[in-house]
Structures are given as C-alpha cells and as structure tokens.
Design a protein around this motif. Structure first.
Motif, PDB file in Angstrom:
ATOM      1  N   CYS A 211      73.673  59.453 134.186  1.00 47.37           N
ATOM      2  CA  CYS A 211      73.119  58.106 133.946  1.00 47.37           C
ATOM      3  C   CYS A 211      74.075  57.222 133.152  1.00 47.37           C
ATOM      4  O   CYS A 211      73.736  56.092 132.819  1.00 47.37           O
TER       5      CYS A 211
ATOM      6  N   CYS B 209      68.295  61.268 130.218  1.00 48.51           N
ATOM      7  CA  CYS B 209      67.900  61.650 131.576  1.00 48.51           C
ATOM      8  C   CYS B 209      67.789  63.165 131.767  1.00 48.51           C
ATOM      9  O   CYS B 209      67.317  63.631 132.799  1.00 48.51           O
TER      10      CYS B 209
ATOM     11  N   CYS C 195      77.106  60.766 129.570  1.00 50.45           N
ATOM     12  CA  CYS C 195      76.372  61.458 130.616  1.00 50.45           C
ATOM     13  C   CYS C 195      76.990  61.132 131.971  1.00 50.45           C
ATOM     14  O   CYS C 195      77.182  59.969 132.317  1.00 50.45           O
TER      15      CYS C 195
ATOM     16  N   CYS D 151      71.872  65.435 128.278  1.00 57.11           N
ATOM     17  CA  CYS D 151      71.684  64.012 128.021  1.00 57.11           C
ATOM     18  C   CYS D 151      70.267  63.794 127.490  1.00 57.11           C
ATOM     19  O   CYS D 151      69.294  64.173 128.140  1.00 57.11           O
TER      20      CYS D 151
ATOM     21  N   HIS E  76      70.142  65.309 132.152  1.00 54.46           N
ATOM     22  CA  HIS E  76      71.245  65.921 132.891  1.00 54.46           C
ATOM     23  C   HIS E  76      72.092  66.789 131.949  1.00 54.46           C
ATOM     24  O   HIS E  76      72.475  66.362 130.865  1.00 54.46           O
TER      25      HIS E  76
END
Ligand SMILES: [Zn+2]
Length: 402
Positions: free
Chosen positions: A355, A337, A352, A334, A339
């Motif tokens: 988030c 964020c 994602c 992502c 991730h």
C-alpha cells in the motif's frame, strides 16, 4: 471481570555471608534436599500424608518450620504427579541442594542498619544462624527497605539457595495497598517496541491511535560500545581487576539509564484511560536473530530484558498491568494493510510494498504490538487504522523534543 490482583513480588539478592558461614548454608540446602526426598519416599510407601510432616521433621537437622515448608512443597509436587496419573513412574526425588524455604521472623530475619544496609539472619540449622548483608539490584533493595520501614509492603516467605555457586535469597513481598488492575479490563493498550537504541510506544484504544512516541537512548548503545572497547584493551593488557571495575561502571550506567527510560514509559502510559503495557516476548525473538559477533550478542542481550522488567514492576506500582505477545512479524508487517514482507523494512525506514505506507519502522512495530495485545487480551475490537499520527521523538537523556 474486575479481578484485580494483589501486587506480589519476588526480590532476588546475593548473600554476602559473614566469615565462613557459607558451608553451613550449603549443608542446610543438602539437608533440605534429603527432607524433600524422604517426604516423597514416605508418600510413595503409602504413609498417611498427615503424619509425614512430623516424621520428616523429627529426623531432619533443620528448623521445624523450614522442614514443614519443604515437606509441603514435596507433597504438593506429589499431588500434581498423582493428578497427571504418573504415580507409578520412577523416582520423583532429586540430588543436590534444595532451596531452603523459610517464614519471615521464624526461619529468617531481616533488618535495616543505620548505614542503609539490609542484614539477614537465616536459621540454617537449629540454633545455628547464617548472617551477613544482602546485595543486589537497587530497585529490589529499595522495595525491601520500604517493606522494612512501612506497612505498605508485607514480607513473606523466602528461599535461600545456590545459583552458580553463589548464595542467594529470594524474598516474597506483597503490597498491601496497591493492586494491579486485571489486564483484560484495559481501555488503552500501549505497544512497546524495545530496540538497541530506542523504544517506540503506541497507545491504541477502540477509537484508534491515541498517541505515539519514540524515546531515543542512543547514548546507552554508544557507552556500551565504549566500555566494550576499554574492557577489551585492559583484558589484553592482563589487568583483570580493571576489567571488573569497568564492567561494574558500565552496568551501573546502563542500569541507571534503563531505570530512567522505564519510568518514562510508565509515566507516558498513565495519561491514557486504563492502560495495559504490552511487550514482545523476547525469549523467542533472541533465538531468531542471527548474531554476527560475540559483541553483538552482548549488546542485544542486556537492555531488552532489563528494560521490560524495570518497566513492568514500575507499572505494577502504579496499578498498571503488563502483558506479553509473540514477536513474529511485528517489524515486517504493515500496520495499515497487514501486508508482511521482510523487504518492507530497511533499517529505521518502513515502506509497505503493497500500500506504499511509509513510517518510522520501530513506531510501526509498536503499533503492531499494540494490535496483537488487543487481540490477545481484550474483548474489544481493534480499530480500523487508515493513517497514523506523526512520530514524536524525545531523547531520554535530555528529554527535549526533536
Ligand atoms: Zn501496507
């Protein structure tokens, strides 16, 4: 840090050799090999290195400056060898053909004919020349023709060699006017995510995302599928010549389109302050993809590399540097964020799981590539990304906004 570099290119060509001169060139590459090995042998015997060029040149059945270049190369290899403390290791010599190195207008010559062909003359052996016409990629031929007709490019040394039994000439040229800015001196990093049917671009500066663009070229994918099917059909009908014709047509089509796309990438990148164009190093990515069929492999293979290559040299003509980063996780991470999860991506949609950020998946990848490019090559900080501008899509074919 302003260490701009002269633009040096190696242009690769196939040699379309006149009549039955090909064996002469091949013999010369074998002779170059023995000159190379003889140099290594003498150096290992402890012979004074300064005397080696003349000793080898006396025995070699090659043009003198060509022998000198081969000897220099062999001694260079010896020097490295010595530095690495492997001097006592066994043979550093090799078998087979060795590239014939030559200085321009000494060991080889080029000229432009009225028909727009470039002819070559290589001094394979003393008083014995190999002649013919150069063939190859349009882009390389274009540069060479420019070099032959203007002072903008200087033609340097070349290597004549055999690659898969085909005679080739690799010519070094230097642009005397254009320099490429050092990639570390960039203010904007353009991440380029190359896919089978599009290329996604994101320009990232210290202030954040400057702009983002997806250039769609689904027609390349479509045409390649179409040609693949047609070739298959004539192959089954055992018409090899038709098969080759189709392959040539497909190649020209794809090449033409990729040139267009690469021009578009460079044009777009140039609007930003001191841009650096960043690609994924796809050598590794290709190995990590699980290819289903042979066709898949073919489809994946060609455009990526060619597009990167076309883009990087077109960028260099404009003084714009290019850089490479590792491709890991660029499509699964992502951009907001950080991730990373495989399930984040579903075809062209990115969502994602941490988030909830949603995006065009390829655009997201281009942001990640730009971020990696900044981390790897720039001394300024990656800006904080809280949101991304809307994705703009254009078709390479029509260049219309959609
Ligand atoms: Zn996220």
């Amino acid at each position: 840090m302003t260490d701009s570099q002269a633009l040096v290119k190696t242009l690769d060509f196939q040699l379309n050799i006149q009549s039955d001169n090909e064996s002469l060139l091949y013999d010369a590459t074998l002779e170059a090999r023995s000159a190379y090995n003889e140099t290594i042998r003498l150096a290992k015997q402890g012979v004074d290195w300064d005397t080696i060029p003349d000793r080898v040149a006396d025995d070699a059945d090659l043009v003198k400056n060509t022998t000198q270049r081969v000897v220099a190369k062999a001694l260079g290899a010896m020097e490295n060898y010595y530095e690495y403390d492997d001097f006592d290791q066994p043979s550093h010599t090799k078998d087979g053909a060795y590239p014939l190195r030559a200085n321009y207008e000494e060991g080889y010559n080029l000229s432009l004919t009225d028909d727009g062909d470039v002819t070559f003359r290589i001094s394979a052996k003393p008083y014995n020349h190999v002649k013919g016409v150069l063939e190859g990629d349009d882009a390389h031929l274009d540069i060479l023709k420019t070099a032959l007709t203007s002072d903008e490019w200087k033609i340097g040394t070349a290597e004549a060699l055999f690659h898969n039994d085909n005679a080739e000439l690799h010519v070094n040229v230097t642009n005397t006017e254009q320099t490429v800015r050092d990639k570390q001196d960039s203010r904007t990093v353009v991440g380029v995510d190359v896919n089978e049917d599009n290329v996604a671009l994101t320009a990232l500066s210290e202030d954040g995302v400057e702009d983002t663009l997806v250039i769609d070229f689904a027609e390349i994918k479509f045409e390649r599928h179409r040609y693949f099917t047609m070739r298959k059909r004539v192959q089954n009908a055992e018409k090899p010549s038709m098969h080759d014709t189709l392959e040539g047509r497909e190649e020209r089509f794809v090449r033409d389109r990729l040139h267009k796309v690469s021009r578009h990438i460079v044009e777009w990148s140039r609007q930003f302050e001191n841009p650096c164009i960043v690609f994924e190093d796809l050598k590794e990515m290709r190995e990590s993809i699980d290819y289903g069929t042979r066709m898949n492999r073919r489809l994946h293979h060609l455009p990526f590399r060619a597009l990167q290559y076309y883009t990087s040299y077109k960028a260099a003509f404009e003084g714009v540097p290019t850089a490479w980063i590792e491709p890991e996780y660029t499509s699964q991470q992502c951009p907001l964020c950080g991730h990373t999860e495989r399930a984040n991506r579903r075809k062209k949609r990115f969502k994602c799981r941490s988030c909830q950020h949603q995006d065009h998946a390829d655009r997201g990848a281009s942001v990640n590539i730009a971020v990696k490019g900044i981390k790897k090559h720039q001394d300024w900080n990656v800006p904080a990304l809280n949101s991304l501008p809307q994705v703009r899509k254009v078709s390479n074919e029509r260049r219309s906004l959609s």
